[in-house]
Design a protein around this motif. Structure first.
Motif, mmCIF file in Angstrom:
data_model
loop_
_atom_site.group_PDB
_atom_site.id
_atom_site.type_symbol
_atom_site.label_atom_id
_atom_site.label_comp_id
_atom_site.label_asym_id
_atom_site.label_seq_id
_atom_site.Cartn_x
_atom_site.Cartn_y
_atom_site.Cartn_z
ATOM 1 N N SER A 234 0.829 -1.209 0.000
ATOM 2 C CA SER A 234 0.000 0.000 0.000
ATOM 3 C C SER A 234 0.864 1.259 0.000
ATOM 4 O O SER A 234 0.530 2.258 -0.654
ATOM 5 N N PHE A 235 1.946 1.231 0.769
ATOM 6 C CA PHE A 235 2.815 2.406 0.860
ATOM 7 C C PHE A 235 3.465 2.728 -0.481
ATOM 8 O O PHE A 235 3.834 3.880 -0.738
ATOM 9 N N ARG A 236 3.618 1.722 -1.331
ATOM 10 C CA ARG A 236 4.204 1.930 -2.654
ATOM 11 C C ARG A 236 3.155 2.245 -3.709
ATOM 12 O O ARG A 236 3.500 2.756 -4.785
ATOM 13 N N ALA A 237 1.893 1.932 -3.415
ATOM 14 C CA ALA A 237 0.845 2.052 -4.425
ATOM 15 C C ALA A 237 0.081 3.365 -4.358
ATOM 16 O O ALA A 237 -0.734 3.655 -5.232
ATOM 17 N N VAL A 238 0.341 4.180 -3.331
ATOM 18 C CA VAL A 238 -0.453 5.383 -3.120
ATOM 19 C C VAL A 238 0.109 6.560 -3.921
ATOM 20 O O VAL A 238 1.318 6.639 -4.192
ATOM 21 N N ARG A 239 -0.766 7.464 -4.316
ATOM 22 C CA ARG A 239 -0.380 8.623 -5.114
ATOM 23 C C ARG A 239 0.529 9.552 -4.313
ATOM 24 O O ARG A 239 0.368 9.721 -3.110
ATOM 25 N N ARG A 240 1.457 10.156 -4.992
ATOM 26 C CA ARG A 240 2.375 11.095 -4.352
ATOM 27 C C ARG A 240 1.632 12.337 -3.836
ATOM 28 O O ARG A 240 0.695 12.813 -4.462
ATOM 29 N N TYR A 241 2.057 12.840 -2.709
ATOM 30 C CA TYR A 241 1.579 14.061 -2.054
ATOM 31 C C TYR A 241 0.160 13.942 -1.495
ATOM 32 O O TYR A 241 -0.056 14.128 -0.305
ATOM 33 N N THR A 242 -0.809 13.663 -2.356
ATOM 34 C CA THR A 242 -2.203 13.710 -1.915
ATOM 35 C C THR A 242 -2.774 12.349 -1.541
ATOM 36 O O THR A 242 -3.902 12.275 -1.056
ATOM 37 N N HIS A 244 -3.600 8.676 0.283
ATOM 38 C CA HIS A 244 -3.916 8.332 1.673
ATOM 39 C C HIS A 244 -4.064 6.817 1.782
ATOM 40 O O HIS A 244 -4.883 6.217 1.075
ATOM 41 N N VAL A 245 -3.295 6.213 2.655
ATOM 42 C CA VAL A 245 -3.425 4.792 2.970
ATOM 43 C C VAL A 245 -4.198 4.654 4.278
ATOM 44 O O VAL A 245 -3.883 5.328 5.268
ATOM 45 N N VAL A 246 -5.217 3.786 4.274
ATOM 46 C CA VAL A 246 -5.943 3.483 5.497
ATOM 47 C C VAL A 246 -5.884 1.975 5.709
ATOM 48 O O VAL A 246 -5.977 1.199 4.760
ATOM 49 N N PHE A 261 8.569 8.723 1.170
ATOM 50 C CA PHE A 261 9.159 9.131 -0.105
ATOM 51 C C PHE A 261 8.108 9.567 -1.110
ATOM 52 O O PHE A 261 8.417 10.263 -2.077
ATOM 53 N N ARG A 262 6.872 9.178 -0.877
ATOM 54 C CA ARG A 262 5.775 9.593 -1.761
ATOM 55 C C ARG A 262 5.044 10.809 -1.183
ATOM 56 O O ARG A 262 4.113 11.322 -1.803
ATOM 57 N N GLY A 263 5.440 11.249 0.024
ATOM 58 C CA GLY A 263 4.798 12.401 0.642
ATOM 59 C C GLY A 263 3.337 12.154 0.957
ATOM 60 O O GLY A 263 2.537 13.095 1.015
ATOM 61 N N ALA A 264 2.966 10.877 1.163
ATOM 62 C CA ALA A 264 1.565 10.510 1.353
ATOM 63 C C ALA A 264 1.241 10.342 2.840
ATOM 64 O O ALA A 264 2.109 10.480 3.706
ATOM 65 N N SER A 265 -0.020 10.037 3.140
ATOM 66 C CA SER A 265 -0.508 9.962 4.515
ATOM 67 C C SER A 265 -0.981 8.553 4.848
ATOM 68 O O SER A 265 -1.392 7.788 3.967
ATOM 69 N N TYR A 266 -0.955 8.230 6.135
ATOM 70 C CA TYR A 266 -1.441 6.945 6.621
ATOM 71 C C TYR A 266 -2.369 7.168 7.807
ATOM 72 O O TYR A 266 -2.098 8.010 8.669
ATOM 73 N N SER A 267 -3.460 6.409 7.851
ATOM 74 C CA SER A 267 -4.371 6.429 8.997
ATOM 75 C C SER A 267 -4.704 5.004 9.398
ATOM 76 O O SER A 267 -5.009 4.155 8.543
ATOM 77 N N GLY A 268 -4.669 4.750 10.694
ATOM 78 C CA GLY A 268 -5.103 3.467 11.215
ATOM 79 C C GLY A 268 -6.560 3.533 11.640
ATOM 80 O O GLY A 268 -7.065 4.587 12.033
ATOM 81 N N VAL A 269 -7.247 2.409 11.544
ATOM 82 C CA VAL A 269 -8.645 2.298 11.949
ATOM 83 C C VAL A 269 -8.745 1.223 13.024
ATOM 84 O O VAL A 269 -8.285 0.095 12.831
ATOM 85 N N PHE A 270 -9.332 1.570 14.174
ATOM 86 C CA PHE A 270 -9.534 0.614 15.262
ATOM 87 C C PHE A 270 -10.991 0.706 15.684
ATOM 88 O O PHE A 270 -11.360 1.470 16.576
ATOM 89 N N THR A 271 -11.814 -0.071 15.025
ATOM 90 C CA THR A 271 -13.265 0.019 15.167
ATOM 91 C C THR A 271 -13.755 -0.322 16.570
ATOM 92 O O THR A 271 -14.864 0.068 16.957
ATOM 93 N N LEU A 272 -12.949 -1.009 17.358
ATOM 94 C CA LEU A 272 -13.393 -1.466 18.673
ATOM 95 C C LEU A 272 -13.391 -0.378 19.732
ATOM 96 O O LEU A 272 -13.982 -0.557 20.810
ATOM 97 N N LEU A 273 -12.731 0.736 19.470
ATOM 98 C CA LEU A 273 -12.513 1.740 20.516
ATOM 99 C C LEU A 273 -13.789 2.189 21.233
ATOM 100 O O LEU A 273 -13.797 2.281 22.468
ATOM 101 N N PRO A 274 -14.876 2.517 20.537
ATOM 102 C CA PRO A 274 -16.064 2.973 21.271
ATOM 103 C C PRO A 274 -16.591 1.962 22.287
ATOM 104 O O PRO A 274 -17.057 2.351 23.363
ATOM 105 N N LEU A 275 -16.511 0.676 21.964
ATOM 106 C CA LEU A 275 -16.966 -0.321 22.933
ATOM 107 C C LEU A 275 -15.965 -0.511 24.056
ATOM 108 O O LEU A 275 -16.342 -0.788 25.198
ATOM 109 N N LEU A 276 -14.684 -0.369 23.763
ATOM 110 C CA LEU A 276 -13.668 -0.562 24.792
ATOM 111 C C LEU A 276 -13.544 0.646 25.717
ATOM 112 O O LEU A 276 -13.227 0.492 26.903
#
Length: 336
Positions: A234-242, A244-246, A261-276
């Motif tokens: 995913s880190f290699r497949a994402v568009r430069r600058y704009t 976003h990997v989730v 190196f692509r100047g891109a962004s990453y976000s993690g998703v943890f769906t369990l948080l509201p219940l925890l």
């Protein structure tokens, strides 16, 4: 069926990690302030349920003995003080328990936080509705909350035939994006039927499919539902600058340099948080209301495994999911 709750209910208890389920008759819960008592018709089974049962999911803590099952669909039988959004007789669904000490859905009834629920889509059966909550919320939090997928975006979904992946494809398309999805050669027809262009991840490397589908520029959004090598890709497949990997599966050790190196962004998703944690629970209900609208508009429908299971055969349902042989979402029919 009477709207008067029975004083006792059937519930499957897991006494210890990797132990057999045990059927018990327990007192039917009484909804506390802000809670709804749901007569459960169907309980969705996710891979995470099987990991919790095996004692292999420390991030989804659930002290045993306990009732498992995170997703449910059913009918409201009673509402606690302060609940105004639901009334007895409403058909509802949600990701409501099975972790963090909250009773799960492998039982006849559950008293659940009303903020976690939404009205069931009229276009879906109870079984289909029970298949959606966890996977749809995960896809929404990644694609919409984090990456803000919109018309014109090119989206790559890793694991497009999986539980989260097949819903992510439908969600991205419903928001106007063009979608590609990785999978095996045997999954190509399934991915194509969902409206995405299949990519055989076993036979095609990242540089090849970037050149073929994006002229080497990369995808605007990459949604990783697989983890491991797929997240590295995913880190290699994402568009430069704009770009976003989730990802909802950030396990392992990953080099972030390709993303940087692509100047891109990453976000993690943890769906369990509201219940925890108890935080942001109302947003889960909001997301499921969006799912209801999409399903009723014909834009969202879960793939269902053809095998049927009951509370008495729930262990077989877990085995079906854990084996990787399921041909869609596995659901336990709870209502006799």
């Amino acid at each position: 069926m009477s709207n008067i709750p029975a004083t006792t209910m059937r519930a499957l208890l897991l006494p210890a990690p990797d132990a057999p389920f045990a059927m018990h008759h327990l007192p039917t819960p009484v909804p506390a302030p802000g809670e709804v008592l749901v007569r459960i018709h169907a309980s969705g089974v996710n891979p995470l349920d099987t990991k919790i049962r095996a004692g292999a999911a420390a991030h989804a803590r659930h002290a045993l003995p306990a009732v498992l099952g995170m997703d449910l669909a059913g009918t409201v039988q009673a509402v606690g003080p302060g609940v105004t959004d639901f009334q007895p007789g409403d058909a509802v669904y949600g990701f409501t328990g099975g972790i963090g000490g909250h009773q799960g859905s492998l039982a006849d009834h559950a008293a659940v936080d009303a903020r976690l629920l939404a009205l069931k889509p009229a276009a879906l059966s109870m079984r289909e509705a029970a298949a959606l909550p966890l996977v749809f919320i995960t896809a929404w939090e990644g694609l919409v909350d984090r990456a803000q997928v919109r018309p014109g975006h090119k989206v790559l979904v890793h694991g497009g035939a999986g539980g989260v992946g097949h819903v992510a494809i439908q969600l991205a398309r419903a928001r106007g994006a063009t979608v590609w999805a990785t999978g095996s050669a045997a999954q190509a027809d399934t991915i194509r039927a969902l409206g995405a262009t299949p990519i055989d991840h076993e036979a095609t490397d990242v540089d090849t499919y970037l050149a073929e589908h994006t002229a080497g520029q990369g995808f605007d959004v990459v949604c990783d539902t697989v983890g491991g090598a797929a997240l590295d890709a995913s880190f290699r497949a994402v568009r430069r600058y704009t770009g976003h990997v989730v990802s909802s599966l950030g396990w392992g050790t990953h080099a972030l340099a390709p993303l940087s190196f692509r100047g891109a962004s990453y976000s993690g998703v943890f769906t369990l948080l509201p219940l925890l944690t108890g935080e942001h629970r109302a947003h889960h209900g909001e997301i499921l209301r969006e799912a209801t609208a999409l399903a009723n508009a014909g834009l969202l429908k879960p793939r269902m495994d053809p095998l049927r299971f009951t509370l008495e055969s729930a262990a077989q349902a877990h085995a079906r999911v854990a084996s990787g042989q399921a041909q869609g979402k596995v659901v336990v029919d709870v209502l006799p």
